[in-house]
Design a protein around this motif. Sequence first.
Motif, PDB file in Angstrom:
ATOM      1  N   UNK A 192       0.832  -1.198   0.000  1.00  0.00           N
ATOM      2  CA  UNK A 192       0.000   0.000   0.000  1.00  0.00           C
ATOM      3  C   UNK A 192       0.871   1.254   0.000  1.00  0.00           C
ATOM      4  N   UNK A 193       1.508   1.511  -1.148  1.00  0.00           N
ATOM      5  CA  UNK A 193       2.383   2.677  -1.263  1.00  0.00           C
ATOM      6  C   UNK A 193       2.358   3.190  -2.697  1.00  0.00           C
ATOM      7  N   UNK A 194       2.614   4.479  -2.854  1.00  0.00           N
ATOM      8  CA  UNK A 194       2.631   5.083  -4.183  1.00  0.00           C
ATOM      9  C   UNK A 194       3.719   4.493  -5.076  1.00  0.00           C
ATOM     10  N   UNK A 195       4.964   4.288  -4.575  1.00  0.00           N
ATOM     11  CA  UNK A 195       6.001   3.696  -5.434  1.00  0.00           C
ATOM     12  C   UNK A 195       5.627   2.315  -5.951  1.00  0.00           C
ATOM     13  N   UNK A 196       4.981   1.487  -5.101  1.00  0.00           N
ATOM     14  CA  UNK A 196       4.589   0.143  -5.530  1.00  0.00           C
ATOM     15  C   UNK A 196       3.560   0.216  -6.648  1.00  0.00           C
ATOM     16  N   UNK A 197       2.609   1.140  -6.528  1.00  0.00           N
ATOM     17  CA  UNK A 197       1.593   1.291  -7.570  1.00  0.00           C
ATOM     18  C   UNK A 197       2.227   1.809  -8.867  1.00  0.00           C
ATOM     19  N   UNK A 198       3.143   2.737  -8.748  1.00  0.00           N
ATOM     20  CA  UNK A 198       3.816   3.263  -9.934  1.00  0.00           C
ATOM     21  C   UNK A 198       4.605   2.171 -10.647  1.00  0.00           C
ATOM     22  N   UNK A 199       5.304   1.336  -9.865  1.00  0.00           N
ATOM     23  CA  UNK A 199       6.082   0.247 -10.462  1.00  0.00           C
ATOM     24  C   UNK A 199       5.173  -0.741 -11.182  1.00  0.00           C
ATOM     25  N   UNK A 200       4.047  -1.073 -10.547  1.00  0.00           N
ATOM     26  CA  UNK A 200       3.114  -2.031 -11.145  1.00  0.00           C
ATOM     27  C   UNK A 200       2.509  -1.459 -12.432  1.00  0.00           C
ATOM     28  N   UNK A 201       2.096  -0.207 -12.379  1.00  0.00           N
ATOM     29  CA  UNK A 201       1.491   0.419 -13.554  1.00  0.00           C
ATOM     30  C   UNK A 201       2.470   0.460 -14.721  1.00  0.00           C
ATOM     31  N   UNK A 202       3.720   0.771 -14.410  1.00  0.00           N
ATOM     32  CA  UNK A 202       4.743   0.818 -15.461  1.00  0.00           C
ATOM     33  C   UNK A 202       4.995  -0.567 -16.033  1.00  0.00           C
ATOM     34  N   UNK A 203       5.007  -1.593 -15.176  1.00  0.00           N
ATOM     35  CA  UNK A 203       5.245  -2.949 -15.665  1.00  0.00           C
ATOM     36  C   UNK A 203       4.088  -3.418 -16.544  1.00  0.00           C
ATOM     37  N   UNK A 204       2.865  -3.116 -16.131  1.00  0.00           N
ATOM     38  CA  UNK A 204       1.706  -3.486 -16.942  1.00  0.00           C
ATOM     39  C   UNK A 204       1.758  -2.800 -18.305  1.00  0.00           C
ATOM     40  N   UNK A 205       2.119  -1.525 -18.309  1.00  0.00           N
ATOM     41  CA  UNK A 205       2.207  -0.792 -19.575  1.00  0.00           C
ATOM     42  C   UNK A 205       3.241  -1.422 -20.496  1.00  0.00           C
ATOM     43  N   UNK A 206       4.364  -1.859 -19.913  1.00  0.00           N
ATOM     44  CA  UNK A 206       5.408  -2.477 -20.722  1.00  0.00           C
ATOM     45  C   UNK A 206       4.971  -3.834 -21.259  1.00  0.00           C
ATOM     46  N   UNK A 207       4.257  -4.608 -20.435  1.00  0.00           N
ATOM     47  CA  UNK A 207       3.847  -5.951 -20.841  1.00  0.00           C
ATOM     48  C   UNK A 207       2.703  -5.942 -21.845  1.00  0.00           C
ATOM     49  N   UNK A 208       1.910  -4.885 -21.840  1.00  0.00           N
ATOM     50  CA  UNK A 208       0.730  -4.843 -22.713  1.00  0.00           C
ATOM     51  C   UNK A 208       0.836  -3.775 -23.796  1.00  0.00           C
ATOM     52  N   UNK A 209       2.023  -3.175 -23.911  1.00  0.00           N
ATOM     53  CA  UNK A 209       2.237  -2.097 -24.890  1.00  0.00           C
ATOM     54  C   UNK A 209       1.244  -0.955 -24.683  1.00  0.00           C
ATOM     55  N   UNK A 210       0.892  -0.746 -23.417  1.00  0.00           N
ATOM     56  CA  UNK A 210      -0.001   0.355 -23.078  1.00  0.00           C
ATOM     57  C   UNK A 210      -1.457   0.114 -23.381  1.00  0.00           C
TER      58      UNK A 210
END
Length: 225
Positions: A192-210
Motif C-alpha cells: 500500500x504505497x505510491x512507489x509500488x503502484x507506480x512500479x506495477x502500472x509501469x510494468x503493466x504498460x510495458x507488458x501490454x504495450x499500453x
Amino acid sequence: MNQSGAGTEAYTTVSGEHRSELEIKRSRFITVLRRTESEDEARALIASLRREFHDARHHCSAFILGPHRSVQRSNDDGEPSGTAGAPMLEALAKRETALGESSLSDVTAVTVRYFGGILLGAGGLVRAYSESVSSALDTARFIERRRLRLCALPAPHAAAGRLENELRAAGFTVRGTQYGAEAATISVALPDSAPALEEFTARVAALTSGDTSPEILGTEWIDLD
C-alpha cells in the motif's frame, strides 16, 4: 520492529487453534491459543473452554486484537490479582516474530489450571502462567497479515495466462484470474504505497504495450503464506 503504531502495514497472528500443556508442581496448565478477530470471538473461546474443562479450577485468559493492537484484555479468573492474566498478556504482547517484537495480534490465550495441591505463591503463579503461554507460542504456527492495495487488471482471454505468469515472475502477488464473457480480470495485491503502484502500472504498460491499465479497488488485510 514495533508494528503497533498508527502506520501499521503488517502484523502477525496465529494459524487456527493450538494447544499445549505443562505440569508444574502437580498442577496442570493447559493453554489454548486461537486466532480471534473480535472481542465476541475471544469471549466465545473462553466460554467454550469453560464448558470443555468444566471441572478445572481456573480459566485465565488474555487477548490482543486489531492491526494496531488497540484492544488488550486479561482476566485472572480467581487467581490472586495480577498473577495470571497480566503475565499471560505480557507473554503475548512481547512475543517476537518474524516482524519483530510486539507484532502479534488477533490472538486469544486461555490457560486452564487443574490445581495439584501444592501452592505456588504469587511469584510461582506469574512464572507458571507466563511460561504456559510462551511454551504454547513456541510451537504455534504464525501467519503474517499485511495491508495490501488490490488492483483489477482487464486482459483479453488469449493474453491473460501469459500476463499472469509474467506478473508472478516479476514478483507481484497475483490472487487469481476470473474469466468473463468478453474478457478476463487478473486480481493483483500490492504494497500500500505510491512507489509500488507506480512500479506495477509501469510494468503493466510495458507488458501490454499500453493497451490496458489497472483499476484500483481499495485496500484489504490479507494473510500471506
